[in-house]
Write a protein that holds these residues in place. Sequence first.
Motif, short mmCIF file in Angstrom:
data_model
loop_
_atom_site.label_atom_id
_atom_site.label_comp_id
_atom_site.label_asym_id
_atom_site.label_seq_id
_atom_site.Cartn_x
_atom_site.Cartn_y
_atom_site.Cartn_z
N LEU A 233 0.84 -1.20 0.00
CA LEU A 233 0.00 0.00 0.00
C LEU A 233 0.87 1.25 0.00
O LEU A 233 0.55 2.24 -0.66
N LYS A 234 2.00 1.17 0.73
CA LYS A 234 2.92 2.30 0.75
C LYS A 234 3.45 2.54 -0.66
O LYS A 234 3.49 3.67 -1.14
N LYS A 235 3.84 1.43 -1.31
CA LYS A 235 4.37 1.56 -2.67
C LYS A 235 3.31 2.13 -3.61
O LYS A 235 3.62 2.92 -4.48
N LEU A 236 2.08 1.67 -3.41
CA LEU A 236 1.01 2.13 -4.28
C LEU A 236 0.86 3.64 -4.16
O LEU A 236 0.69 4.35 -5.16
N ASN A 237 0.94 4.12 -2.94
CA ASN A 237 0.83 5.57 -2.74
C ASN A 237 1.97 6.30 -3.44
O ASN A 237 1.75 7.31 -4.12
N ASP A 238 3.20 5.78 -3.25
CA ASP A 238 4.35 6.41 -3.90
C ASP A 238 4.17 6.40 -5.40
O ASP A 238 4.44 7.39 -6.08
N VAL A 242 4.28 9.22 -8.36
CA VAL A 242 5.18 9.19 -9.51
C VAL A 242 4.38 9.27 -10.80
O VAL A 242 4.73 10.02 -11.72
N LEU A 243 3.29 8.52 -10.83
CA LEU A 243 2.46 8.52 -12.04
C LEU A 243 1.92 9.91 -12.33
O LEU A 243 1.88 10.35 -13.47
N LEU A 244 1.57 10.57 -11.26
CA LEU A 244 1.05 11.93 -11.42
C LEU A 244 2.10 12.81 -12.08
O LEU A 244 1.82 13.51 -13.06
N THR A 245 3.32 12.75 -11.54
CA THR A 245 4.38 13.57 -12.13
C THR A 245 4.66 13.13 -13.55
O THR A 245 4.89 13.95 -14.43
#
Lengths: 274, 448
Positions: A233-238, A242-245
């Motif tokens: 879940l932590k990775k998903l948030n990160d 990243v995807l946003l950027t």
Amino acid sequence: MADTAPANFVDQSVVPGDVVLDLTNMADQTIKLGGGLRQDCDAIAAMKAGTLKFARPNKYWVETTQKRYVPCVKDSVLGIVVDSKADNFLVDIKGPSLAFLPVLAFEGGTRRNIPKFEVGTLLYVRVVKANPGMNPELSCTDASGKAAEYGPLKDGYMFECSTGLSRMLLSSPTCPILAALGKKISFEIAIGLNGRVWVNATEAGKVIMVANAIMKSESLSVVQQISMVDDLLKKLNDLSKVLLTCTLVVFLSSVICTRPREGGQEEEFIVSSQ
Amino acid sequence: MEQRLANTWRMTVNEKKFIETALQSDLRLDGRRPFDYRHLNIKFGTDEGSAEVQLGQTHVMAFVTAQLVQPYRDRPNDGTLSIFTEFSPMADPSFEPGRPGEFAVELGRVIDRGLRESRAVDTESLCVLSGKLVWAIRVDLHILDNGGNLIDAANMAALAALLTFRRPECSLGGENGQEVIIHPPEEREPLHLIIHHLPIAVTFAFFSYESSVVIDPTHHEEAVMRGRMTATLNSNGDVCAIQKAGGEGILQGVIMQCLRIAAAKAGAFSDMIKKAVDSYNTERALRKIKRHSSSVPMDVDKGPSNIGLKQNSSVDHMRSDEFSSPHVERIKQTKGKLTGVMEDTKNFIGGPSSWDPYSTGVDSDFLKASLASQGMPMPFEKQEDSKGEETTCEAKPEDGPEDNNPMTSPLTETETAERANGEKTLKDAIKSKNRKPRRKSRSSSGPS
């Protein structure tokens, strides 16, 4: 082996040939034997490798895990339509032979409204007949004739696992990995006892994450499962950050090179973005 | 008929659709990005010329053998290289036993094209007698598990196997110089094949959704893909072969992009294969040296063994004052036991003169640690241990004297003599290949 007390074997690993119960030692009582056990005169021996389970008052069975499914009445399974005949759909349920799903075995099923399933449709069905030497029979209704969630599954992703894992996922206090995942992510899941699991969510990324987490969880303890889900879940948030950027960069670059010509620029862009 | 149907693997509509939709947002089922390769694992068998490659779930074994045959008439000086594929039904239920299927033929051809037609393996060096005898190299590829992208895995397995393969050395002899003598590996070291470059196959899968390309497709992705392209490149970026299968048309730009990515991957993979082969070779060399050194005392050290041993134990007594640690005590004790054993059993012909805790090669710290970890070792075990020590120092013989220098400064005359003795054994171990010179040196500068 034969003189060991039966209580010793409960919740222990057994292998084929282990004599798990000796009826001569027992006070006269009836016991019920489940899968993986056989009676040999006064001795009850295991026929499969697994864990011996006991349920009050008198049920014994061996909990096994295997890749192949042996059809059993009242199991809910996930099947794949292989062929459709006039009276039956042929459905693959990972068993030794294909199962028949009568075209009338649907809620309100009549000759007039026969459902159409293309080859490869995923169905959530119930096993109603499983006799040796015969193809098992399925139904898309519950015992009272209602649809009750049975039927074709749309979209989502189906993966295969061992029968042990699917039974673990269906265990009655909700399995820790599903509980942990369900707290943070909303997804649909259909678990077939034949070792098939279907997952659906709004985003493909979540489906992939849930599916891989479940596949990995088979050999993990409860604590490990929960910590794995936390990490994911932590990775998903990160990743979402990243995807946003990334999408921002893509947007900007598409603004800058308004008209990428066929060869060079496009390639360079793709190479650099990965 | 239904029995057979039940055993085939089938894919649901849901999976197909999901793989394609997920790819539109650059996602793959195993969490990879479109241009990520799966984890590659290369293992080598006990025999030379066998390699196993695991690429994710895909598992391929390659086995290289050689045979002396008559060359083709049009190429009298060239050996041959042929690729054979074996698709086991265990790997995938869709592989039928018996004759090779369409895909088996294609796989063999793609790898053959990459390896042979790019002249990666030097065939001229395989010639023994022009027009009469050449080596025919045969690569057998066994597919053990099909998890997708068999071509890349099989290609890498073939390369790894070819790199480790050694053929026996041949020489011409006889009266007319036309007789071929094949030297067994004990007599002459077998020869490596000459491989000029490593052509690495990199497979791309194309999907109907425009411009969705993935590298290294899995079994599931292969079931959905519309087209596939395998590019075989070496680390210099030279294209050795390209195979485009499937109906989907691809733009020229996409092909060029794929080639660029493939070149980068090929460089990385050829490094990886080389590294794996190097580590295998060093391990193999070490094993070989070990075997020789254990056989050395067997025939040479029969005579002066007891004397050498007594010297050693005397040295032990002298040195034990300096080292007050219990490890040395233990060495002494076992030493004493060893002498007893030696005197008792005359038929035991282990080489105690090669055992000396203060000889040049043996690192005393390491020795202590190993002895301590063993507790109280049996004398026989200790002999083994000492040999192990020697083999480690053989790998880097130049380290020996430097290590020894600080230690030798307070030594007495006996000890320097002992050191010389130790140095000699070390040298012996290095030159363990041919026996004669060693015997000579031993007899000329023997300690007794």
